[in-house]
Write a protein that holds these residues in place. Structure first.
Motif, PDB file in Angstrom:
ATOM      1  N   SER A  39       0.941  -1.275  -0.011  1.00 16.52           N
ATOM      2  CA  SER A  39       0.296   0.127  -0.080  1.00 16.52           C
ATOM      3  C   SER A  39       1.225   1.352  -0.210  1.00 16.52           C
ATOM      4  N   ALA A  93      -3.874   5.357   4.788  1.00 16.71           N
ATOM      5  CA  ALA A  93      -4.025   4.156   5.279  1.00 16.71           C
ATOM      6  C   ALA A  93      -2.677   2.945   5.287  1.00 16.71           C
ATOM      7  N   LYS A  97      -1.768   2.215   9.045  1.00 16.29           N
ATOM      8  CA  LYS A  97      -1.266  -0.340   8.425  1.00 16.29           C
ATOM      9  C   LYS A  97      -0.258   0.977   9.389  1.00 16.29           C
ATOM     10  N   ASN A 246      -4.697  -1.637  -4.140  1.00 16.07           N
ATOM     11  CA  ASN A 246      -4.616  -1.957  -2.652  1.00 16.07           C
ATOM     12  C   ASN A 246      -6.078  -2.794  -2.154  1.00 16.07           C
ATOM     13  N   VAL A 250      -6.171  -5.693   0.355  1.00 11.66           N
ATOM     14  CA  VAL A 250      -6.838  -6.469   1.373  1.00 11.66           C
ATOM     15  C   VAL A 250      -7.262  -8.007   1.078  1.00 11.66           C
ATOM     16  N   GLU A 254      -3.846  -8.203   3.969  1.00  9.09           N
ATOM     17  CA  GLU A 254      -2.393  -7.158   4.642  1.00  9.09           C
ATOM     18  C   GLU A 254      -3.280  -5.935   5.677  1.00  9.09           C
ATOM     19  N   TRP A 255      -4.552  -6.120   5.316  1.00 10.64           N
ATOM     20  CA  TRP A 255      -4.742  -4.923   6.177  1.00 10.64           C
ATOM     21  C   TRP A 255      -6.022  -5.983   7.756  1.00 10.64           C
ATOM     22  N   CYS A 258      -5.320  -4.358  11.186  1.00  9.03           N
ATOM     23  CA  CYS A 258      -5.458  -3.020  11.301  1.00  9.03           C
ATOM     24  C   CYS A 258      -6.755  -2.426  12.267  1.00  9.03           C
ATOM     25  N   THR A 262      -7.912   2.288   9.974  1.00  9.49           N
ATOM     26  CA  THR A 262      -7.640   2.111   8.995  1.00  9.49           C
ATOM     27  C   THR A 262      -8.287   1.463   8.066  1.00  9.49           C
ATOM     28  N   HIS A 263      -8.975   0.594   8.171  1.00  7.40           N
ATOM     29  CA  HIS A 263     -10.157  -0.211   7.140  1.00  7.40           C
ATOM     30  C   HIS A 263     -10.860   1.150   6.734  1.00  7.40           C
ATOM     31  N   ILE A 266      -8.581   2.848   4.232  1.00  6.96           N
ATOM     32  CA  ILE A 266      -8.024   2.729   2.902  1.00  6.96           C
ATOM     33  C   ILE A 266      -9.719   2.765   1.621  1.00  6.96           C
TER      34      ILE A 266
END
Length: 292
Positions: A39, A93, A97, A246, A250, A254-255, A258, A262-263, A266
């Motif tokens: 990201s 974002a 993260k 990105n 997801v 990777e997210w 978090c 943060t979600h 992004i």
């Protein structure tokens, strides 16, 4: 072969050298991902490449002021600005993260300083690819004279991608020499992990096919944009890279570690990127209608 025989040699050389610089940027890009993730790398490198690769070529040719006076130019420039905001949002974002992963001591090889330097280098040199295509325009003109049509731009890749291959293979061979792994090209090392050399080669070939596909379809899209805002094809290309990279992050979870905030960031950034593409395409549409 007739096209290559008639094409100017200086255009071949320039596109080759600029392609080699792009190859260095690609290597820096890949290493940056290791340090700061998909990201943040895409946000910085592709954001910088998007702005430089889109605006500098018409600036160099002295056509930017003329372009800005055409119908739809306001929508196009708004799309570029919104695209940069979306890319910046994706970068924010990514920074959030990084904070989340730091708090969870789940950073892996994370190094912000190394990643930032490498992604900046990658962004500058990736923008060079747009110049490489521009330098190879006389070659495409010869192909067009031989009725290549919308496929005329593909002949430039013979030089740009060969240059990128040269600098990339030099780095790969250096890594093989450093880690004494050149033998793994013909035989996998023994160990607990199972692997298949033919499968590895096939997957590498498929990856290369997809990688080349972006350029093949890029030139087809670029040719269809016409003369008014053809330069925006690079911005659309770069914005879509950030958008889908990105989304891939997801899908690869990777997210997942978090926070909810943060979600949200992004998610908003992805929506902004979609809006940027719509603005750019709408501006191009207005410019197209104005010529009819």
């Amino acid at each position: 072969m007739q096209v290559l025989h008639e094409a100017p040699h200086d255009a071949m050389l320039k596109s080759f050298v600029l392609g080699a610089a792009y190859g260095i940027g690609g290597t820096a890009f890949g290493i940056s991902i290791r340090y700061i993730g998909f990201s943040l790398t895409y946000a910085i490198a592709v954001g910088l490449s998007s702005v430089l690769g889109t605006l500098i070529p018409p600036l160099v040719h002295g056509t930017l002021s003329t372009i800005l006076q055409k119908p739809g130019a306001g929508w196009v420039m708004a799309g570029i600005v919104v695209g940069v905001l979306g890319i910046a949002g994706a970068g924010w974002a990514g920074w959030l993260k990084e904070q989340d992963l730091t708090a969870q001591k789940n950073r892996g090889e994370f190094s912000l300083s190394k990643g930032l330097l490498l992604s900046l280098l990658a962004g500058i040199l990736s923008a060079v690819y747009g110049f490489a295509l521009d330098a190879g325009a006389p070659i495409a003109k010869v192909a067009s004279d031989h009725d290549a049509g919308i496929f005329s731009g593909n002949v430039i890749f013979i030089f740009t991608n060969t240059g990128a291959f040269l600098t990339t293979v030099i780095y790969c061979l250096w890594l093989h020499a450093r880690h004494k792994t050149i033998g793994e090209l013909v035989e996998l090392p023994a160990g607990p992990e199972k692997g298949s050399l033919p499968v590895n080669f096939v997957m590498a070939a498929v990856t290369g096919l997809f990688w080349y596909g972006q350029f093949f379809f890029y030139t087809l899209g670029h040719a269809r944009l016409g003369d008014k805002f053809a330069f925006t094809s690079w911005a659309i290309h770069m914005i879509m890279l950030v958008l889908f990279s990105n989304l891939m992050g997801v899908l690869l979870y990777e997210w997942k570690p978090c926070r909810r905030a943060t979600h949200v960031v992004i998610g908003v950034a992805l929506l902004i990127l979609i809006g940027a593409v719509l603005l750019l395409t709408y501006g191009n549409r207005i410019g197209e209608l104005a010529t009819k």
